[in-house]
Design a protein around this motif. Structure first.
Motif, PDB file in Angstrom:
ATOM      1  N   ARG A   1       0.837  -1.207   0.000  1.00  0.00           N
ATOM      2  CA  ARG A   1       0.000   0.000   0.000  1.00  0.00           C
ATOM      3  C   ARG A   1       0.871   1.256   0.000  1.00  0.00           C
TER       4      ARG A   1
ATOM      5  N   SER B   1      -7.546  -2.801  -1.785  1.00  0.00           N
ATOM      6  CA  SER B   1      -6.922  -3.393  -0.595  1.00  0.00           C
ATOM      7  C   SER B   1      -7.483  -2.800   0.703  1.00  0.00           C
ATOM      8  N   TRP B   2      -8.454  -1.917   0.578  1.00  0.00           N
ATOM      9  CA  TRP B   2      -9.125  -1.282   1.716  1.00  0.00           C
ATOM     10  C   TRP B   2     -10.388  -2.079   2.018  1.00  0.00           C
TER      11      TRP B   2
ATOM     12  N   LEU C   1      -5.166   0.736  -4.075  1.00  0.00           N
ATOM     13  CA  LEU C   1      -5.413   1.175  -2.705  1.00  0.00           C
ATOM     14  C   LEU C   1      -6.867   0.944  -2.307  1.00  0.00           C
TER      15      LEU C   1
END
Length: 152
Positions: free
Chosen positions: A41, A56-57, A53
């Motif tokens: 990240r 992957s959140w 980003l």
């Protein structure tokens, strides 16, 4: 996706080639640990990979819009502590960025969760400040050289 020849070493501080480090996570591979996800990240922030980003959140805390146009000029990442217990993980890190003039930092205790074999960034408690390295300290840029011989 940036060309790998323009960024030979991974910005995450692993001292590995980008192609052997965070690139495969950016291309869809699951990070094996919260620390690996945090490193990928950070690299995504450096490279302004907004889609990665957001992906992957964790969906429960993911912002609807992520605009990195005014993001700081990230220089280096320091992992201070990390670990996981079952499907919950944590990473305490310090991300260094350039100010005009000088250096700043963002330090955070981040929480991660694993669902269906994938780690996700859940949330964190950030703290920002100004970094004032001494002449004989390591350079904040992550070069490994002393500050006075690098970016002073």
């Amino acid at each position: 996706m940036p060309e790998t020849k323009t960024i030979p070493y991974c910005p995450c501080g692993s001292q590995s080639l980008y192609t052997n480090c965070c690139q495969h996570y950016h291309q869809g591979a699951a990070a094996p640990t919260p620390e690996a996800l945090m490193r990928s990240r950070f690299t995504a922030f450096v490279l302004k990979l907004e889609d990665y980003l957001r992906a992957s959140w964790h969906p429960s805390t993911r912002p609807e819009i992520l605009d990195l146009d005014n993001s700081p000029d990230w220089a280096s990442l320091r992992i201070l502590e990390s670990g996981h217990n079952g499907d919950n993980g944590h990473v305490h890190f310090q991300a260094i960025y350039r100010l005009n003039p000088g250096w700043g930092y963002l330090q955070e205790q981040s929480q991660f969760v694993r669902e269906n074999g994938r780690w996700y960034y859940l949330k964190g408690e950030p703290h920002e400040g100004v970094l004032k390295p001494g002449r004989n300290e390591p350079c904040p840029c992550g070069s490994g050289r002393k500050f006075k011989a690098c970016c002073l």
